[in-house]
Motif scaffolding. Structure first.
Motif, PDB file in Angstrom:
ATOM      1  N   MET A   1       0.821  -1.202   0.000  1.00 17.66           N
ATOM      2  CA  MET A   1       0.000   0.000   0.000  1.00 17.66           C
ATOM      3  C   MET A   1       0.860   1.259   0.000  1.00 17.66           C
ATOM      4  SD  MET A   1      -2.897  -1.201   2.768  1.00 17.66           S
ATOM      5  CE  MET A   1      -3.319   0.471   3.228  1.00 17.66           C
ATOM      6  N   VAL A   2       1.862   1.292   0.860  1.00 20.31           N
ATOM      7  CA  VAL A   2       2.729   2.465   0.955  1.00 20.31           C
ATOM      8  C   VAL A   2       3.489   2.666  -0.353  1.00 20.31           C
ATOM      9  CG1 VAL A   2       4.691   3.501   2.165  1.00 20.31           C
ATOM     10  CG2 VAL A   2       2.945   2.270   3.446  1.00 20.31           C
ATOM     11  N   GLU A   3       4.000   1.583  -0.922  1.00 24.71           N
ATOM     12  CA  GLU A   3       4.726   1.677  -2.191  1.00 24.71           C
ATOM     13  C   GLU A   3       3.807   2.161  -3.311  1.00 24.71           C
ATOM     14  OE1 GLU A   3       6.517  -2.099  -2.933  1.00 24.71           O
ATOM     15  OE2 GLU A   3       8.266  -1.685  -1.685  1.00 24.71           O
ATOM     16  N   TYR A   4       2.570   1.691  -3.313  1.00 33.34           N
ATOM     17  CA  TYR A   4       1.609   2.109  -4.336  1.00 33.34           C
ATOM     18  C   TYR A   4       1.367   3.614  -4.246  1.00 33.34           C
ATOM     19  CZ  TYR A   4      -2.836   2.905  -6.692  1.00 33.34           C
ATOM     20  OH  TYR A   4      -3.827   3.418  -7.489  1.00 33.34           O
TER      21      TYR A   4
ATOM     22  N   PRO B   1      -5.138  12.001   5.048  1.00 26.15           N
ATOM     23  CA  PRO B   1      -4.311  10.789   5.127  1.00 26.15           C
ATOM     24  C   PRO B   1      -3.493  10.676   6.397  1.00 26.15           C
ATOM     25  CG  PRO B   1      -3.288  12.386   3.675  1.00 26.15           C
ATOM     26  CD  PRO B   1      -4.618  12.965   4.060  1.00 26.15           C
ATOM     27  N   ASP B   2      -3.102   9.443   6.695  1.00 28.15           N
ATOM     28  CA  ASP B   2      -2.367   9.140   7.921  1.00 28.15           C
ATOM     29  C   ASP B   2      -1.071   9.931   8.057  1.00 28.15           C
ATOM     30  OD1 ASP B   2      -1.322   7.808   5.748  1.00 28.15           O
ATOM     31  OD2 ASP B   2      -1.429   5.804   6.626  1.00 28.15           O
ATOM     32  N   LEU B   3      -0.306  10.052   6.982  1.00 30.64           N
ATOM     33  CA  LEU B   3       0.992  10.715   7.118  1.00 30.64           C
ATOM     34  C   LEU B   3       0.864  12.209   7.405  1.00 30.64           C
ATOM     35  CD1 LEU B   3       2.804  11.203   3.700  1.00 30.64           C
ATOM     36  CD2 LEU B   3       0.439  10.538   3.839  1.00 30.64           C
TER      37      LEU B   3
ATOM     38  N   ALA C   1       8.707   3.103   6.140  1.00 36.46           N
ATOM     39  CA  ALA C   1       8.606   3.979   4.965  1.00 36.46           C
ATOM     40  C   ALA C   1       7.594   5.089   5.221  1.00 36.46           C
ATOM     41  CB  ALA C   1       8.204   3.165   3.737  1.00 36.46           C
ATOM     42  N   LEU C   2       6.470   4.703   5.806  1.00 38.46           N
ATOM     43  CA  LEU C   2       5.432   5.689   6.116  1.00 38.46           C
ATOM     44  C   LEU C   2       5.966   6.757   7.082  1.00 38.46           C
ATOM     45  CD1 LEU C   2       2.450   6.353   5.561  1.00 38.46           C
ATOM     46  CD2 LEU C   2       1.858   4.998   7.567  1.00 38.46           C
ATOM     47  N   MET C   3       6.797   6.338   8.045  1.00 35.29           N
ATOM     48  CA  MET C   3       7.389   7.294   8.979  1.00 35.29           C
ATOM     49  C   MET C   3       8.323   8.277   8.265  1.00 35.29           C
ATOM     50  SD  MET C   3       6.317   7.220  12.053  1.00 35.29           S
ATOM     51  CE  MET C   3       7.582   8.326  12.659  1.00 35.29           C
ATOM     52  N   THR C   4       9.046   7.799   7.271  1.00 31.57           N
ATOM     53  CA  THR C   4       9.916   8.694   6.496  1.00 31.57           C
ATOM     54  C   THR C   4       9.104   9.816   5.872  1.00 31.57           C
ATOM     55  OG1 THR C   4      11.532   6.966   5.979  1.00 31.57           O
ATOM     56  CG2 THR C   4      11.438   8.833   4.485  1.00 31.57           C
ATOM     57  N   TYR C   5       8.019   9.441   5.199  1.00 29.09           N
ATOM     58  CA  TYR C   5       7.196  10.435   4.505  1.00 29.09           C
ATOM     59  C   TYR C   5       6.420  11.301   5.495  1.00 29.09           C
ATOM     60  CZ  TYR C   5       8.300   6.915   0.992  1.00 29.09           C
ATOM     61  OH  TYR C   5       8.968   6.023   0.192  1.00 29.09           O
ATOM     62  N   LYS C   6       6.021  10.715   6.620  1.00 26.41           N
ATOM     63  CA  LYS C   6       5.280  11.473   7.636  1.00 26.41           C
ATOM     64  C   LYS C   6       6.156  12.577   8.235  1.00 26.41           C
ATOM     65  CE  LYS C   6       2.817   8.998  10.450  1.00 26.41           C
ATOM     66  NZ  LYS C   6       2.411   8.118  11.572  1.00 26.41           N
TER      67      LYS C   6
ATOM     68  N   ILE D   1     -13.049  11.854   6.202  1.00 25.55           N
ATOM     69  CA  ILE D   1     -12.414  10.759   6.946  1.00 25.55           C
ATOM     70  C   ILE D   1     -11.039  11.228   7.408  1.00 25.55           C
ATOM     71  CG2 ILE D   1     -11.383   8.456   6.788  1.00 25.55           C
ATOM     72  CD1 ILE D   1     -13.575   7.653   4.876  1.00 25.55           C
ATOM     73  N   ALA D   2     -10.778  11.107   8.703  1.00 21.23           N
ATOM     74  CA  ALA D   2      -9.466  11.444   9.262  1.00 21.23           C
ATOM     75  C   ALA D   2      -8.790  10.151   9.711  1.00 21.23           C
ATOM     76  CB  ALA D   2      -9.607  12.407  10.431  1.00 21.23           C
ATOM     77  N   GLU D   3      -7.610   9.885   9.176  1.00 22.74           N
ATOM     78  CA  GLU D   3      -6.910   8.634   9.466  1.00 22.74           C
ATOM     79  C   GLU D   3      -6.013   8.798  10.694  1.00 22.74           C
ATOM     80  OE1 GLU D   3      -6.831   6.777   4.951  1.00 22.74           O
ATOM     81  OE2 GLU D   3      -4.954   7.470   5.832  1.00 22.74           O
ATOM     82  N   GLY D   4      -6.539   8.405  11.845  1.00 20.13           N
ATOM     83  CA  GLY D   4      -5.751   8.427  13.068  1.00 20.13           C
ATOM     84  C   GLY D   4      -4.823   7.237  13.174  1.00 20.13           C
ATOM     85  N   ALA D   5      -5.155   6.141  12.479  1.00 23.80           N
ATOM     86  CA  ALA D   5      -4.310   4.942  12.451  1.00 23.80           C
ATOM     87  C   ALA D   5      -3.380   4.997  11.243  1.00 23.80           C
ATOM     88  CB  ALA D   5      -5.190   3.698  12.382  1.00 23.80           C
ATOM     89  N   ASN D   6      -2.401   4.107  11.212  1.00 23.81           N
ATOM     90  CA  ASN D   6      -1.514   3.984  10.058  1.00 23.81           C
ATOM     91  C   ASN D   6      -2.100   3.015   9.049  1.00 23.81           C
ATOM     92  OD1 ASN D   6       0.627   5.725  10.860  1.00 23.81           O
ATOM     93  ND2 ASN D   6       1.360   4.160  12.279  1.00 23.81           N
ATOM     94  N   GLY D   7      -2.236   3.451   7.812  1.00 27.13           N
ATOM     95  CA  GLY D   7      -2.684   2.581   6.728  1.00 27.13           C
ATOM     96  C   GLY D   7      -4.072   2.013   6.882  1.00 27.13           C
ATOM     97  N   PRO D   8      -5.073   2.794   7.304  1.00 26.41           N
ATOM     98  CA  PRO D   8      -6.410   2.225   7.478  1.00 26.41           C
ATOM     99  C   PRO D   8      -7.205   2.079   6.185  1.00 26.41           C
ATOM    100  CG  PRO D   8      -6.452   4.526   8.087  1.00 26.41           C
ATOM    101  CD  PRO D   8      -5.024   4.203   7.739  1.00 26.41           C
ATOM    102  N   THR D   9      -6.727   2.682   5.088  1.00 27.86           N
ATOM    103  CA  THR D   9      -7.476   2.678   3.830  1.00 27.86           C
ATOM    104  C   THR D   9      -6.650   2.019   2.732  1.00 27.86           C
ATOM    105  OG1 THR D   9      -8.461   4.795   4.500  1.00 27.86           O
ATOM    106  CG2 THR D   9      -8.776   4.116   2.222  1.00 27.86           C
ATOM    107  N   THR D  10      -7.194   1.004   2.094  1.00 25.18           N
ATOM    108  CA  THR D  10      -6.487   0.342   0.994  1.00 25.18           C
ATOM    109  C   THR D  10      -6.571   1.207  -0.264  1.00 25.18           C
ATOM    110  OG1 THR D  10      -8.427  -0.870   0.224  1.00 25.18           O
ATOM    111  CG2 THR D  10      -7.079  -1.920   1.946  1.00 25.18           C
ATOM    112  N   PRO D  11      -5.660   0.994  -1.233  1.00 28.95           N
ATOM    113  CA  PRO D  11      -5.696   1.794  -2.472  1.00 28.95           C
ATOM    114  C   PRO D  11      -7.022   1.706  -3.219  1.00 28.95           C
ATOM    115  CG  PRO D  11      -3.583   0.684  -2.271  1.00 28.95           C
ATOM    116  CD  PRO D  11      -4.441   0.164  -1.160  1.00 28.95           C
ATOM    117  N   ALA D  12      -7.596   0.512  -3.294  1.00 28.65           N
ATOM    118  CA  ALA D  12      -8.878   0.359  -3.999  1.00 28.65           C
ATOM    119  C   ALA D  12      -9.981   1.141  -3.296  1.00 28.65           C
ATOM    120  CB  ALA D  12      -9.253  -1.115  -4.088  1.00 28.65           C
ATOM    121  N   ALA D  13      -9.973   1.102  -1.955  1.00 28.31           N
ATOM    122  CA  ALA D  13     -10.962   1.849  -1.187  1.00 28.31           C
ATOM    123  C   ALA D  13     -10.764   3.347  -1.360  1.00 28.31           C
ATOM    124  CB  ALA D  13     -10.869   1.475   0.292  1.00 28.31           C
ATOM    125  N   ASP D  14      -9.518   3.776  -1.461  1.00 28.81           N
ATOM    126  CA  ASP D  14      -9.207   5.191  -1.623  1.00 28.81           C
ATOM    127  C   ASP D  14      -9.842   5.752  -2.893  1.00 28.81           C
ATOM    128  OD1 ASP D  14      -7.773   7.280  -0.254  1.00 28.81           O
ATOM    129  OD2 ASP D  14      -6.393   7.352  -1.943  1.00 28.81           O
TER     130      ASP D  14
END
Length: 488
Positions: free
Chosen positions: A1-4, A361-363, A100-105, A336-349
């Protein structure tokens, strides 16, 4: 998901990066293209990962093997920063993705850290406190032996199923082993209790950051017009999915701003009340009821379909992949506010954007925790609390100011007694540590929201705030790599 999500943003931002390198007039067009490609490859890869195992003797005498992980995704800035989670589903791939998500965050929120993440593959509810302490201390020793922890190297923090308690065990173990001769050893982790070198405002920081992100976009006329909502919090409703540390504080701040929290989803129970749930009372009830919201008076228990009830704001603050292709179409909120990490998949997005939902988004939304962790890190390096040195100076200065005005009036034959107003009285001594932390967090979150909003407008992304946030992060990391030099 993060790479996508990362590669989706690359497609949008790559032309701008090529334009940026035109400042290097000695480079040909081909060399610029190669340099951009090279930096982006380095940026998207995980720098290093550590995987290890160690034995644990349980209270009943049985032995088991515990699996531990730590990944350092990017070292463009040091130290690396990222939490440690205790979860029986954690594995190396998850840790690498979260690093990776932490890097971008961090880049998105202007925090000068690289990204990292760690985990121990256990269910902490199945272990005694003594066993958890032995696991945590052994995990710390393994990190220390491999040079994966230290104030200038890698600074962990709490994450899923960890808290200040585990951070205290980590810093104590580090100081008594590898860091015994290091003046800044206490800065090897953040999220510590106050007495152990922590900072006021850290516990509620992530939830507060989620609220600040919602607050910024809910008061931006452009984005509200795009999703068909009135500006502001008046007559707005919210549902909170995940009533842990992040969700509970986000709910409290929303309620204080006038938002009616009509539903709460938690692992053991879901509650609803169309007239609103008192989140402050619910928070205290959970603490008194051994971590459960079951049986909270004044609210009705319901099933998981509560997540699909109509509301204005949905805060997803539980685990990853909460919103998928299968349930995204059922969601009836506007924000939608993402308080968790990666709660939404790309297809759902994709589905959410088509349905006109603004996803924060989470980041961006949950960066409050790492922002205040940065403040704690600075406090540990400075070896003094924020505001401690200036409190008496500002009180004496402001008292002298009032006295000067009073004496000047008397010199003009005007009898008056100068007394501070209640607000000025509270500010006479200057800001205490918590006030400084909260104001710093608000400034940082507001600036990050402005940058993401601007990126969305610049690249004509409409409601795609996730790509805008990744673009913001990529541009900042790219500049760092370009200026520091890159060996290819």
């Amino acid at each position: 998901m993060v790479e996508y999500y990362y590669h989706r943003a690359l497609v949008m931002v790559e032309p701008a990066l090529l334009d940026y390198l035109k400042k290097h007039t000695h480079l040909s067009d081909k060399k610029r293209t190669q340099r951009v490609a090279g930096i982006l490859k380095v940026m998207g890869s995980c720098n290093s990962s550590l995987q290890f195992e160690f034995p644990l003797q349980r209270k009943n005498g049985d032995y088991e093997i515990v699996h531990g992980y730590r990944s350092q995704h990017s070292v463009h800035r040091l130290p690396c920063k990222g939490g440690i989670r205790f979860s029986n589903v954690v594995d190396l791939e998850e840790v690498k993705a979260l690093a990776a998500l932490m890097t971008y965050k961090c880049a998105c929120s202007n925090i000068p850290f690289g990204g990292a993440k760690g985990g121990v593959a256990i269910n902490p509810k199945e272990y005694t406190v003594a066993e958890l302490q032995r696991i945590t201390r052994r995990y710390t020793l393994e990190l220390a032996k491999k040079n994966y922890i230290g104030a200038g190297i890698d600074v962990p923090a709490p994450d899923v199923n960890t808290s200040g308690r585990e951070m205290s065990w980590i810093v104590d173990t580090y100081i008594k082993t590898l860091g015994y001769n290091d003046l800044n050893a206490a800065a090897c982790v953040t999220g510590k209790p106050i007495n152990g070198g922590g900072i006021h405002g850290r516990v509620e920081a992530t939830g507060r950051g989620v609220y600040m992100t919602i607050n910024y976009f809910m008061h931006d006329e452009k984005w509200m017009k795009l999703i068909g909502l009135e500006v502001g919090f008046k007559n707005k409703t919210a549902i909170i999915q995940g009533y842990g540390n992040v969700g509970s504080y986000a709910a409290v701040y929303l309620q204080r701003s006038g938002v009616k929290v009509t539903g709460v989803l938690e692992f053991d129970c879901n509650l609803t009340n169309k007239d609103g749930i008192d989140t402050l009372k619910l928070q205290k009830y959970k603490e008194d009821n051994k971590g459960s919201i079951k049986g909270f008076p004044g609210a009705q228990e319901t099933g998981p379909e509560l997540m699909y009830e109509k509301c204005d704001i949905l805060v997803v603050a539980a685990m990853e992949k909460a919103i998928t292709q299968d349930n995204a179409g059922k969601i009836k909120c506007k924000v939608i506010a993402e308080g968790a990490n990666g709660p939404t998949t790309p297809a759902a997005d994709v589905i959410l954007r088509k349905n006109g939902v603004l996803v924060l988004p989470d980041l961006l939304a949950n960066a409050g925790g790492v922002t205040v962790s940065y403040f704690e890190f600075l406090k540990n390096l400075n070896h003094v609390s924020f505001g401690k040195l200036s409190i008496k100076f500002w009180r004496d200065s402001n008292t002298a100011l009032l006295d000067t005005v009073e004496q000047s009036l008397k010199a003009s034959n005007i009898e008056a007694k100068m007394k501070p107003t209640p607000i000025f009285e509270s500010m006479m001594s200057g800001a205490n540590e918590k006030q400084i932390v909260n104001s710093g967090l608000e400034y940082s979150m507001t600036k990050a929201c402005q940058n993401v909003s601007q990126a969305a407008s610049t690249h004509n992304l409409e409601l795609d705030m996730r790509t805008a946030a990744y673009i913001t992060a990529i541009e900042k990391i790219f500049v760092t790599y370009d200026e520091h030099g890159l060996a290819l």
